[in-house]
Scaffold this motif. Structure first.
Motif, mmCIF file in Angstrom:
data_model
loop_
_atom_site.group_PDB
_atom_site.id
_atom_site.type_symbol
_atom_site.label_atom_id
_atom_site.label_comp_id
_atom_site.label_asym_id
_atom_site.label_seq_id
_atom_site.Cartn_x
_atom_site.Cartn_y
_atom_site.Cartn_z
ATOM 1 N N TRP A 184 8.862 1.725 1.854
ATOM 2 C CA TRP A 184 7.481 2.113 0.871
ATOM 3 C C TRP A 184 7.292 3.124 1.482
ATOM 4 C CZ3 TRP A 184 4.902 -1.980 -1.023
ATOM 5 C CH2 TRP A 184 3.798 -1.670 -1.122
ATOM 6 N N GLU A 214 0.554 2.698 -4.013
ATOM 7 C CA GLU A 214 -0.817 0.894 -3.130
ATOM 8 C C GLU A 214 -0.666 1.268 -2.246
ATOM 9 O OE1 GLU A 214 -2.109 -1.289 -4.611
ATOM 10 O OE2 GLU A 214 -1.487 -0.548 -6.702
ATOM 11 N N SER A 215 -1.095 1.734 -0.888
ATOM 12 C CA SER A 215 -1.150 1.219 0.486
ATOM 13 C C SER A 215 -1.625 0.284 0.951
ATOM 14 C CB SER A 215 -2.247 2.261 0.430
ATOM 15 O OG SER A 215 -3.511 2.586 0.206
ATOM 16 N N GLN A 216 -1.975 -0.849 0.717
ATOM 17 C CA GLN A 216 -2.342 -1.906 0.501
ATOM 18 C C GLN A 216 -1.468 -2.731 1.613
ATOM 19 O OE1 GLN A 216 -6.410 -2.357 1.456
ATOM 20 N NE2 GLN A 216 -5.970 0.031 0.494
ATOM 21 N N ALA A 217 -1.766 -3.248 2.807
ATOM 22 C CA ALA A 217 -0.876 -4.248 3.475
ATOM 23 C C ALA A 217 -0.773 -5.488 3.174
ATOM 24 C CB ALA A 217 -1.613 -4.284 5.525
ATOM 25 N N LYS A 241 -0.010 -5.716 -0.028
ATOM 26 C CA LYS A 241 0.941 -5.396 -0.807
ATOM 27 C C LYS A 241 2.473 -4.524 -0.448
ATOM 28 C CE LYS A 241 -0.636 -5.978 -5.246
ATOM 29 N NZ LYS A 241 0.271 -6.695 -6.415
ATOM 30 N N LYS A 242 2.977 -3.755 0.914
ATOM 31 C CA LYS A 242 2.893 -3.468 1.737
ATOM 32 C C LYS A 242 4.167 -5.183 2.005
ATOM 33 C CE LYS A 242 2.853 0.882 3.658
ATOM 34 N NZ LYS A 242 1.829 0.936 5.268
ATOM 35 N N GLY A 250 6.141 -6.599 -0.244
ATOM 36 C CA GLY A 250 7.171 -5.726 -0.864
ATOM 37 C C GLY A 250 8.393 -5.963 0.195
ATOM 38 N N LYS A 251 7.836 -6.138 1.073
ATOM 39 C CA LYS A 251 9.231 -6.868 2.510
ATOM 40 C C LYS A 251 9.517 -8.023 2.137
ATOM 41 C CE LYS A 251 9.374 -6.286 7.836
ATOM 42 N NZ LYS A 251 8.633 -6.456 8.538
#
Lengths: 120, 618
Positions: free
Chosen positions: A101, A84-87, A89-90, A93-94
């Protein structure tokens, strides 16, 4: 004494590659197939966690929240290793407490650079 | 993607529904586990890769140890000492000293010949003395009692003549012996020159070239080690690329699982709208929207499958390419070692064997040389002794000359006392005095000659002493033995290590080649994915027939929603490419960094970009 890193991924090939890469650099590796498995193995000296995002039973975000809830592992680095690289999702996570990431695929030297940076 | 657009036969709504539903059911079954079933093959490849990497690092260690051995302290010190000893041997084998001795011996020979001529002159003096003795005796008889003293004088003159005869005879005899010694010394010196020449040939033709070969072997071994290190770096790079490819399995697996999910969802939605689709004449409303949506989703899944298939094949091919690259690099190491060892094997002898043989030959020459030098030294000592004996005889003759002079003075005085009658004796006395001068002149000449011989003798003795300096020779021989022993140890060890390195490179290279030749699971997976794509594309073609684009008014909105369902960057790129947009991955511009570190890690260590585009530390 070498540091111990837990790698959590439902893909055996990813666990294998992460394991090889870390062991070559002298780290000890604990493998887990999903978040639930990871929590059951989270005992003793685990210095860092590298986890996938999408996994059965318990995903990476839930795992991070659970790890941060434990005093012993509240401040250990947790890196998400995911496709995944979507903001959004990021950010998720953060917020859950991830340290960083990495989007798959990774180069071994890249993973090692990140590990060295967060563990020093 | 509109492969079946023109060729797909016309189809009715009900047939579309039935056929598409059947295809979706079949695809759901077929896609399940297509990629995940190959995971064990991937894991086996990964295991192999890891083992190969470890073994290639071991090869690099072996090569480094080999270079350390052949260019190490022992070898360098041995080569240095060998060169020093070579210099010393070259000094011993220097022909200039022998050539000087030959020249001196020639000179002595000529001097001896000259001496014989001078000795002949002594015979003339002796004759004159004898004559004068007889004349003195006659004159003494003629004078009677007045000439009595002259009779004693005559005795003395004759006695002196005998002395000269004796001593000059001894000188001639010794000169003969000296000539014999000089001949022997010349022959021996010529022998020494031959030995020196053969020693020089051994040094130059065998030792020096083989020492150069040893040095060259050391250089080649160091170069080989350097080459292996470079190749090991290439191997590491190949392995790194291979690790990258290995992860594609996971990405493709997820992509195909998402296709499976989409197929499942499509079937469910088709089932939900079964009546609307089956019962309509020309599709409109919800039924048309559903079929249009199914067409788009099928198009997208076809693209995802095609991308998955290409990516999977590319990943495995890249992996195999990297493995073949690793195998080539390792087999190249083996080839280089074979070439290096072949160069040695192709020669009549190894460099070290050549050095050993050269040293053995030089040892023989040096010992022979030393023995001949010793003999020559003894000869030169005899020459010196003979010259000393001859000098003592010359001294005796000089003494005779002095006595002749005294006799002449005595005769002159006696003749004066005799008065007129002794005038003849006065003449005899003058003649005797003249002879004493002549004798002195001759003895001076002989003495000068002997001095010359003596000088030459000193040169010859000095040179001979150099020849038979056994201490130096034995020292060199001892040192050479020690060096050869040290070099032998290094050579034996390095040959063993070369063989081990070659054997291990061969084995590893062949193992990797065999593994890469065995891998074909990707073609089977690709075939299944292609079959699935073709089936789905058939259904897509029917859907587009039933709801052509110009009648599909909500398509744009649907595509946007579909795009947002994907969170994997790869899948979004495929979506964008399938529906005409330019994928971010292809523009090289990504809004999101692939690597991010959060919080304080993002500021640690300066530029976070040095970790790569796919890393973010927060």
């Amino acid at each position: 004494m070498s540091k111990t890193i837990m790698t959590v991924d439902d893909s055996a090939s990813i666990r294998q590659m992460v394991g090889f890469t870390l062991k070559k650099e002298g780290y000890s590796v604990v493998e887990a197939v999903d978040g639930k498995d990871a929590l059951s193995k989270l005992k003793g000296p685990i210095h860092m966690v590298i986890t996938d995002l999408n996994m059965p039973n318990m995903d990476g975000i839930e795992l991070i929240r659970n790890i941060r809830a434990q005093a012993a592992y509240k401040f250990i680095p947790i890196i998400m290793l995911t496709t995944e690289s979507q903001a959004g999702k990021k950010q998720e996570g953060k917020t859950a407490g991830a340290t960083g990431w990495i989007v798959k695929p990774f180069k071994p030297e890249q993973l090692i650079a990140v590990v060295q940076k967060v563990l020093r | 993607m509109a492969r079946y657009e023109a060729s797909t036969p016309a189809i009715g709504n009900a047939e579309f529904f039935r056929k598409s539903r059947d295809i979706l059911i079949e695809m759901e079954r077929k896609l399940s586990g297509v990629v995940s079933s190959s995971e064990k093959d991937f894991l086996a490849l990964g295991e192999g890769l890891n083992a190969f990497h470890g073994q290639s690092l071991h090869l690099a260690d072996l090569a480094k140890n080999l270079a350390d051995l052949t260019s190490g302290e022992t070898m360098l010190s041995s080569l240095g000492r060998l060169s020093e000893e070579l210099e010393r041997m070259t000094g011993i084998c220097d022909l200039r000293r022998s050539e000087e001795s030959i020249a001196e011996l020639g000179k002595v020979n000529a001097i001896i010949d000259n001496l014989e001529g001078i000795i002949v002159e002594f015979g003339r003096i002796v004759k004159k003395l004898s004559m004068l003795g007889i004349s003195t005796r006659i004159e003494s008889a003629r004078l009677g009692s007045k000439g009595r003293g002259f009779s004693t004088l005559a005795d003395d003159v004759e006695k002196l003549a005998n002395n000269i005869v004796n001593y000059s005879g001894l000188i001639v005899q010794n000169a003969g012996a000296l000539k014999g010694y000089v001949d022997s010394a010349s022959k021996r010196t010529m022998g020494i020159i031959d030995t020196q020449k053969s020693c020089s040939i051994n040094i130059f033709e065998h030792l020096k070239s083989n020492i150069d070969s040893l040095a060259s072997m050391t250089e080649r071994s160091a170069a080989l080690s350097k080459g292996v290190t470079v190749k090991t770096n290439v191997i590491s790079e190949n392995i790194s690329q291979a690790v990258l490819s290995m992860q594609s399995h996971d990405i493709v697996r997820q992509q195909v699982e998402h296709v499976e999910q989409a197929v499942h969802d499509m079937r469910a939605i088709l089932e939900e709208n079964r009546e609307g689709i089956m019962d309509s004449g020309e599709l409109s409303g919800q039924a048309a929207e559903t079929v249009g949506w199914v067409g788009d989703v099928l198009q997208l899944q076809c693209s995802q499958l095609e991308h998955s298939k290409d990516r999977f094949v590319e990943a495995v091919e890249s992996l195999l390419g990297n493995l073949r690259g690793v195998a080539e690099s390792i087999l190249a190491i083996s080839g280089e070692i074979r070439e290096l060892m072949g160069q040695e094997a192709g020669q009549e002898q190894t460099a070290l064997a050549g050095v050993e043989r050269g040293i053995k030959a030089v040892n023989g020459s040096l010992r022979e040389f030393s023995r001949e030098g010793e003999e020559l030294g003894k000869l030169m000592a005899a020459v010196a002794e003979t010259i000393a004996a001859m000098s003592s005889f010359v001294a005796e003759i000089e003494e005779v000359g002095s006595e002749i002079e005294l006799i002449a003075i005595n005769a002159s005085i006696k003749a004066a006392h005799t008065g007129e009658e002794g005038a003849a004796l006065g003449v005899l006395a003058s003649a005797i005095q003249g002879l004493s001068v002549e004798a002195r002149k001759q003895t001076d000449e002989v003495s000068g000659i002997l001095n010359e011989i003596s000088s030459s003798s000193e040169v010859l003795q000095r040179n001979a002493a150099g020849y038979y300096d056994n201490t130096q020779v034995e020292e060199i021989l001892g040192s050479l033995d020690a060096i050869v022993s040290a070099v032998s140890d290094v050579d034996r060890e390095s040959q063993e290590r070369f063989a081990r390195l070659r054997e291990q490179s061969d084995r590893l290279g062949r193992s990797i080649q065999e593994l890469s030749e065995r891998v074909d699971f990707h073609t089977k997976v690709a075939k299944k994915l292609e079959e699935a794509r073709e089936s789905l594309d058939r259904s897509r073609g029917w859907a587009k027939q039933l709801v052509p684009l110009e009648k599909d008014h909500n398509r744009s909105e649907r595509l946007k929603k579909l795009y947002e369902r994907y969170t994997m960057e790869t899948e979004r790129d495929v979506h964008a490419a399938a529906f005409g947009a330019v994928p971010k991955a292809l523009t090289g511009k990504s809004n999101e960094s692939d690597v991010e570190l959060f919080d304080d890690f993002s500021s640690k260590g300066g530029d976070p970009d040095d970790l790569g585009d796919n890393v973010d530390l927060f």
